[in-house]
Write a protein that holds these residues in place. Sequence first.
Motif, PDB file in Angstrom:
ATOM      1  N   ASP A  47      53.210 -63.529  73.143  1.00  0.00           N
ATOM      2  CA  ASP A  47      52.444 -64.444  74.379  1.00  0.00           C
ATOM      3  C   ASP A  47      51.129 -63.841  74.619  1.00  0.00           C
ATOM      4  OD1 ASP A  47      51.511 -65.422  76.752  1.00  0.00           O
ATOM      5  OD2 ASP A  47      53.243 -66.387  77.033  1.00  0.00           O
ATOM      6  N   SER A  94      45.749 -66.851  75.661  1.00  0.00           N
ATOM      7  CA  SER A  94      46.060 -67.507  76.621  1.00  0.00           C
ATOM      8  C   SER A  94      44.867 -67.794  77.672  1.00  0.00           C
ATOM      9  CB  SER A  94      47.201 -67.001  77.434  1.00  0.00           C
ATOM     10  OG  SER A  94      48.222 -66.778  76.661  1.00  0.00           O
ATOM     11  N   ASN A 102      41.986 -70.141  79.665  1.00  0.00           N
ATOM     12  CA  ASN A 102      42.083 -71.430  80.477  1.00  0.00           C
ATOM     13  C   ASN A 102      41.211 -72.322  80.004  1.00  0.00           C
ATOM     14  OD1 ASN A 102      44.228 -70.087  82.169  1.00  0.00           O
ATOM     15  ND2 ASN A 102      42.621 -68.958  83.170  1.00  0.00           N
ATOM     16  N   HIS A 139      39.331 -61.762  78.060  1.00  0.00           N
ATOM     17  CA  HIS A 139      40.510 -62.169  77.116  1.00  0.00           C
ATOM     18  C   HIS A 139      40.458 -61.420  76.019  1.00  0.00           C
ATOM     19  CE1 HIS A 139      39.552 -66.142  79.628  1.00  0.00           C
ATOM     20  NE2 HIS A 139      40.727 -65.873  79.617  1.00  0.00           N
ATOM     21  N   HIS A 182      49.678 -69.299  75.147  1.00  0.00           N
ATOM     22  CA  HIS A 182      49.815 -69.853  76.377  1.00  0.00           C
ATOM     23  C   HIS A 182      48.634 -70.481  77.291  1.00  0.00           C
ATOM     24  CE1 HIS A 182      53.168 -71.166  79.305  1.00  0.00           C
ATOM     25  NE2 HIS A 182      52.377 -70.500  80.299  1.00  0.00           N
ATOM     26  N   GLY A 242      45.684 -72.018  79.784  1.00  0.00           N
ATOM     27  CA  GLY A 242      46.045 -72.799  81.058  1.00  0.00           C
ATOM     28  C   GLY A 242      45.383 -74.078  80.967  1.00  0.00           C
ATOM     29  N   GLU A 292      50.445 -74.642  79.226  1.00  0.00           N
ATOM     30  CA  GLU A 292      51.180 -74.693  80.314  1.00  0.00           C
ATOM     31  C   GLU A 292      51.653 -76.270  80.228  1.00  0.00           C
ATOM     32  OE1 GLU A 292      49.454 -73.316  83.717  1.00  0.00           O
ATOM     33  OE2 GLU A 292      48.826 -71.375  82.859  1.00  0.00           O
ATOM     34  N   TYR A 345      52.595 -71.537  88.560  1.00  0.00           N
ATOM     35  CA  TYR A 345      52.370 -70.456  87.569  1.00  0.00           C
ATOM     36  C   TYR A 345      53.802 -70.041  87.086  1.00  0.00           C
ATOM     37  CZ  TYR A 345      50.120 -66.831  84.631  1.00  0.00           C
ATOM     38  OH  TYR A 345      49.853 -65.718  83.685  1.00  0.00           O
ATOM     39  N   ASP A 377      56.443 -70.570  83.982  1.00  0.00           N
ATOM     40  CA  ASP A 377      56.603 -69.445  83.255  1.00  0.00           C
ATOM     41  C   ASP A 377      58.102 -69.422  83.044  1.00  0.00           C
ATOM     42  OD1 ASP A 377      54.657 -68.101  81.569  1.00  0.00           O
ATOM     43  OD2 ASP A 377      53.895 -67.175  83.595  1.00  0.00           O
ATOM     44  N   TYR A 434      54.514 -60.312  76.663  1.00  0.00           N
ATOM     45  CA  TYR A 434      53.254 -60.825  77.274  1.00  0.00           C
ATOM     46  C   TYR A 434      52.270 -60.003  77.544  1.00  0.00           C
ATOM     47  CZ  TYR A 434      56.920 -64.209  79.134  1.00  0.00           C
ATOM     48  OH  TYR A 434      57.873 -65.215  79.170  1.00  0.00           O
ATOM     49  N   THR A 439      49.007 -59.298  78.913  1.00  0.00           N
ATOM     50  CA  THR A 439      47.937 -59.938  79.979  1.00  0.00           C
ATOM     51  C   THR A 439      47.306 -58.525  80.673  1.00  0.00           C
ATOM     52  OG1 THR A 439      49.166 -59.912  82.208  1.00  0.00           O
ATOM     53  CG2 THR A 439      49.341 -61.672  80.539  1.00  0.00           C
ATOM     54  N   GLN A 467      48.479 -58.964  86.610  1.00  0.00           N
ATOM     55  CA  GLN A 467      49.634 -59.896  86.776  1.00  0.00           C
ATOM     56  C   GLN A 467      51.055 -59.067  86.778  1.00  0.00           C
ATOM     57  OE1 GLN A 467      49.355 -63.410  84.342  1.00  0.00           O
ATOM     58  NE2 GLN A 467      47.172 -63.161  84.109  1.00  0.00           N
ATOM     59  N   HIS A 470      53.702 -60.769  89.121  1.00  0.00           N
ATOM     60  CA  HIS A 470      54.031 -61.891  88.682  1.00  0.00           C
ATOM     61  C   HIS A 470      55.152 -61.585  87.774  1.00  0.00           C
ATOM     62  CE1 HIS A 470      54.049 -65.795  86.812  1.00  0.00           C
ATOM     63  NE2 HIS A 470      53.783 -65.388  85.476  1.00  0.00           N
ATOM     64  N   PHE A 471      54.757 -60.945  86.724  1.00  0.00           N
ATOM     65  CA  PHE A 471      55.999 -60.679  85.510  1.00  0.00           C
ATOM     66  C   PHE A 471      57.174 -60.157  85.896  1.00  0.00           C
ATOM     67  CE2 PHE A 471      52.332 -61.732  83.000  1.00  0.00           C
ATOM     68  CZ  PHE A 471      52.768 -62.682  82.219  1.00  0.00           C
TER      69      PHE A 471
HETATM   70  N1  ARG Z   1      46.247 -68.243  81.480  1.00  0.00           N
HETATM   71  C1  ARG Z   1      46.559 -66.755  81.980  1.00  0.00           C
HETATM   72  C2  ARG Z   1      45.167 -65.997  82.377  1.00  0.00           C
HETATM   73  O1  ARG Z   1      44.053 -66.277  82.118  1.00  0.00           O
HETATM   74  C3  ARG Z   1      47.470 -65.809  81.278  1.00  0.00           C
HETATM   75  C4  ARG Z   1      48.940 -66.544  80.749  1.00  0.00           C
HETATM   76  C5  ARG Z   1      49.540 -65.311  80.129  1.00  0.00           C
HETATM   77  N2  ARG Z   1      50.890 -66.084  79.690  1.00  0.00           N
HETATM   78  C6  ARG Z   1      51.850 -66.406  80.455  1.00  0.00           C
HETATM   79  N3  ARG Z   1      53.099 -66.878  79.936  1.00  0.00           N
HETATM   80  N4  ARG Z   1      51.923 -66.229  81.930  1.00  0.00           N
HETATM   81  O2  ARG Z   1      45.369 -65.350  83.426  1.00  0.00           O
END
Ligand code: ARG
Length: 590
Positions: free
Chosen positions: A120, A123, A125, A134, A160, A162, A259, A325, A329, A347, A349, A353, A356-357
């Motif tokens: 993943d 991703s 937005n 990014h 993935h 947004g 999403e 979010y 997920d 993942y 990122t 985050q 979050h994960f």
């Molecule tokens: N769209 C999110 C961002 O810009 C990242 C997504 C990462 N992937 C996920 N499955 N949460 O921060």
Amino acid sequence: MLPHKFIEARLQAAVAAVLPGANLATVLVRPCPDAQFGDYQANALMALAKERKLNPRQLATEVLARLDVAGVCAPVTVAGAGFLNFRLLPEALNAALRAAARGEHHFFQPTAQPRTYVVDFSSPNVAKPMHIGHIRSTILGDALARLLRLLGHRVVTDNHIGDWGTQFGKLLVGWKTRLDAAALAADPIQEMERLYKTVHAAGEADPAVLEQARRELVQLQEGDAENLAIWRRMIELSQVQFDDIYSRLGVTFDHTYGESFYNSRLKSVVTELRDRGIAVESEGAMVVFSDGTRPPKEDPFLKQEAGEWKPNPALVQKSDGAANYTTTDLATLAFRWETWRPDVVLYVTDGRQQLHFQQLFAIHRRWRPEAAMQLEHVWFGSILGDDGKPYKTRSGEVVRLSDLLDEAAERAFQVVREKNPELPEAECRRIGRVVGLGAVKYADLLPNRQSDYVFSWDKMLAFNGNTIPYLLYAYARIRSIFRKAAAEAPVAAAAEPAAVAAVTPEEVALAKHLLRLDFVLAAVADDYRPNFLCAYLYELAGHFARFFENCPVLKASPAERASRLVLCDLTAGVLKQGLEILGIEVLEQM
Ligand code: ARG
């Protein structure tokens, strides 16, 4: 078979003979940390001895008695507390080179246990420009996906994006009341970004605007046809921008579910979590608290405040009933499990985050304990400017990826033209595009991913040091040897597999470095760190430079010339392969 794999297989057979039933998966051969003691080393016997309360040196001696590596290694010695050191015989080294020249291996061995990986990454937005933030996810994720595929794993890439969330309330208000059609046609992303910012600012001053945005959002969520059509258009327009960037970067995805794909599954996620007692109501919202199974230090549902551990719950449904979010997920993970049965989900990122994960993975384990996936947050640090703050344009705005790639090509073009004033401009431009893009990618993959790095055009475009111009130049220089060889003697130019032999110290060092590739690729795949490969390639270019300086190729005797051409060709092949894993194109001429 690669020599270290052969040694490993023989060592495992010897261990099995001495200790029937021992776990052979731990019996591995690694490069020797100090070349003075040998080329390869095995330290597994010490752990096996400890488990069985045996004397490690004695166990090593017994294993040695059963070990048959004749013809490949010099007599093996036991060192220290029970290490085995192996030194490759010249014949074995040369046999490995000949096998590579015949195309029997490329200095690495595909995995014996193919696994399914979902990666993943990228991703971005919708309705926002893709910016420098990014790029790391995109480049790192792509490199990992390329490597895992090359090693023989099944890889599913999923962007993935947004494409759902509260921002669409404001975007819809903007689209319906303030859209500038000409601006939208000229630069859709900029116009959508302007709409969002304008409505956002208006909302700060006037609560009625916020109320309007909320109503538009509710209508979208309830399936209003007009709002859905506008929302779809916004995604389409964004996708055009994403595709443009991805095609410039040479990055592709198997899927872009996004999403919104999971909307229909969100309600049941929350219901299930509640029914199982994993989520509970708190101030009208649904949240997940710690289950107390982990020490507080490792518990993502606790945070330390004034010396005390306080609850730090994860929100899975806001008090207005909307999912978020985390809910999305969770639904995504359930879908991935049902669809691909992955062994691993990565993942990619930024490090912000992490919480979050951590919470996501913990909730998922409680919710679907039977879904035995390894979940990994492959996180990275920030790209900084000279001032140590996140990299911005001179006017203080986020740097758009498209502008960054334009600038890279332009700057690289200047560098190339300066070096090659005789090359036609169009050719310099073409080379500049490859070098510029490669420089941006390489600069991003070179540092340990978890550290921040300072973005510097001068550094990444330099011909000295661990940079892409240096590596591409090393590759092009080898290719030029073959052009010269072909010009001198067209028939004899092709590398002749049978002839290769590493004799001089520089040839031996180069050949042994080629044989390390397998370990490096395994380490990159295990730790998700392409920087190991960058370091390896830079060292390879160094070994090649020392070889080329000390060992004449075209001017050598016919036998030496043939052998050295093979070494040149094998080096070029590994450089090219390594850069390809990093998503970087090579040039025949520079
Ligand atoms: N769209 C999110 C961002 O810009 C990242 C997504 C990462 N992937 C996920 N499955 N949460 O921060």
